[in-house]
Design a protein around this motif. Structure first.
Motif: not given
Ligand code: PMP
Ligand code: GLN
Length: 432
Positions: A88-91, A96-98, A105-107, A271-276
């Protein structure tokens, strides 16, 4: 061991101070969803209230779930990676990368949660400290406020206001001067909902640029609740605030598989966002729910992979559902105009506001509640159509803006919608 009567006595003497923070700060009285769900069930009304579709999820997603639980991979029925099932994180990263034209970065930059609710909760609990101010744009999805209070934050409200004789969602405006004045050195976060529930406003790039400018100026985090991201109607474009210059670093974007695939009961969001920033969310999620259901994640992954493979093609479910929904929007708006409940035509999402301020019926129920609450109760009991009072999406000071309107949900099968609309047309007769 306690005897039965001792247990009763102990339970009866629990003092407020013995409760944990949730019960001390919040309560279950007057949860609008509970009152109106109960009323709709009791009256057997046609339920055009909650954003819970009666439309089935697409076959390929349902089939993928059957396969995930039934096939012979024993691990698919067991707990998966805590921060999101790998497929799922890869999908999500690929889709969303597209769209955003960046490598996600999925992980590290994605967290899968129990619905968008989970992402909102993790964001607020993970990033807000006691005393931090959080600016909430009104009307707002009602859980934002209790979540901020639970974190010890201080909600500050700014209403979108309708222009005089507003007829469309675009006519609801965020006043830049009022908005700027709300920012202080204590402001930690703003919460934006785009496309907007309940107005159906799709924020323009200019509006988002103004909001982004203030977030950058005051070094504030933006939570962008984009659960209706694919529900966009002709002539509008969903701009993502995270894509604006300097905003990725400070934005958490939230979405929901429930909204994307008409599967709200699956309670899967991300949720998607910067690592920090994501680190704050991951901590809360890991120490509360740890991981989300594996087979559901697998099935949603299959769904997203399929949509990415046919992205921009006519059969892509992401856009074909919106096309179907646009026809329903047009149909409902036409009837609302006919019966004198002037609609605020939505540009996105699956709700429409209907102006009930001119209705000439005595629907006072003797309570001290707002006008829209009384009208929704009357309409459910007497006309057989359940809806939602719009003032419930406003803070106390601004409920007067919402009480002119009721919210009607149109993510419904054609037969449900038609039944509801036929009943609403009877209003024309009682309104004389
Ligand atoms: N945000 C908004 C604006 C919503 O309308 C909803 C509706 N349920 C949610 C978040 C929560 O989504 P989920 O069902 O995925 O938890
Ligand atoms: N988000 C939906 C709505 O606005 C569902 C309600 C809910 O989850 N409480 O109707």
């Amino acid at each position: 061991m306690f005897s039965f009567t001792e247990i009763i006595r102990i339970n009866c003497t629990v003092k407020m101070s013995n409760y944990g923070p949730a019960k001390r700060i919040l309560n279950l009285d007057k949860i609008m969803w509970v009152e109106f769900a109960k009323l709709a069930t009791e009256t057997k009304a046609v339920n055009l209230g909650p954003g819970i579709p009666d439309i089935a999820p697409p076959d390929h997603v349902v089939e993928a779930l059957k396969y995930a639980t039934a096939h012979d991979n024993p691990y698919m029925n067991q707990a998966t990676r805590a921060f999101g099932h790998p497929r799922l994180i890869n999908a999500i990263a690929a889709l969303y990368g597209n769209i955003q034209n960046r490598t996600i970065e999925p992980t590290k930059e994605i967290l899968v949660t129990i619905g968008a609710y989970g992402s909102l909760f993790n964001s607020i609990m993970g990033l807000v400290n006691p005393g931090d101010e959080v600016i909430i744009i009104e009307p707002f999805f009602d859980c934002y406020k209790p979540m901020v209070l639970l974190a010890g934050g201080v909600p500050k409200y700014i209403p979108l206001k309708p222009k005089e004789n507003a007829k469309s969602a675009q006519n609801w405006i965020l006043d830049q001067i009022e908005f700027s004045a709300l920012f202080t050195d204590k402001t930690k976060m703003i919460i934006l909902n785009n496309p907007h529930n309940p107005i159906g406003k799709v924020f323009t790039k200019d509006e988002l640029t103004m909001i982004a400018g203030l977030c950058k100026k005051h070094d504030v985090i933006c939570i962008s609740d984009e659960v209706y991201e694919w529900m966009i109607y002709t002539g509008n474009k969903h701009e993502r605030i995270a894509s604006l210059p300097g905003m990725w670093e400070r934005t958490i974007t939230i979405s929901s598989a429930g909204k994307i695939f008409c599967a709200t009961g699956w309670k899967l969001g991300w949720a998607i966002g910067p690592e920090n920033l994501m680190e704050g969310l991951r901590v809360v999620n890991h120490h509360s729910v740890c991981s989300c259901p594996t087979p559901l994640q697998e099935a949603i992954a299959v769904g997203l992979e399929m949509e990415l493979a046919r992205f921009d093609q006519p059969d892509c479910y992401l856009t074909s559902l919106a096309e179907e929904m646009e026809k329903k929007r047009d149909k409902i708006c036409l009837v609302l105009k006919e019966i004198g409940l002037e609609p605020i035509v939505p540009d996105g999402g699956y709700f429409v506001l209907a102006d009930v301020s001119k209705i000439n019926i005595d629907f006072d129920d003797g309570t001290s509640d707002k006008r829209d609450y009384k009208f929704v109760r009357w309409l459910t009991k007497n006309v057989g159509v359940a809806t939602i009072p719009t003032s419930s999406f406003f803070s106390d000071d601004h409920k007067y803006i919402g009480e002119k309107y009721i919210r009607i949900c149109f993510v419904r099968e054609e037969s449900t919608l038609d039944k509801g609309l036929e009943l609403l047309k009877t209003l024309n007769k009682s309104d004389k």
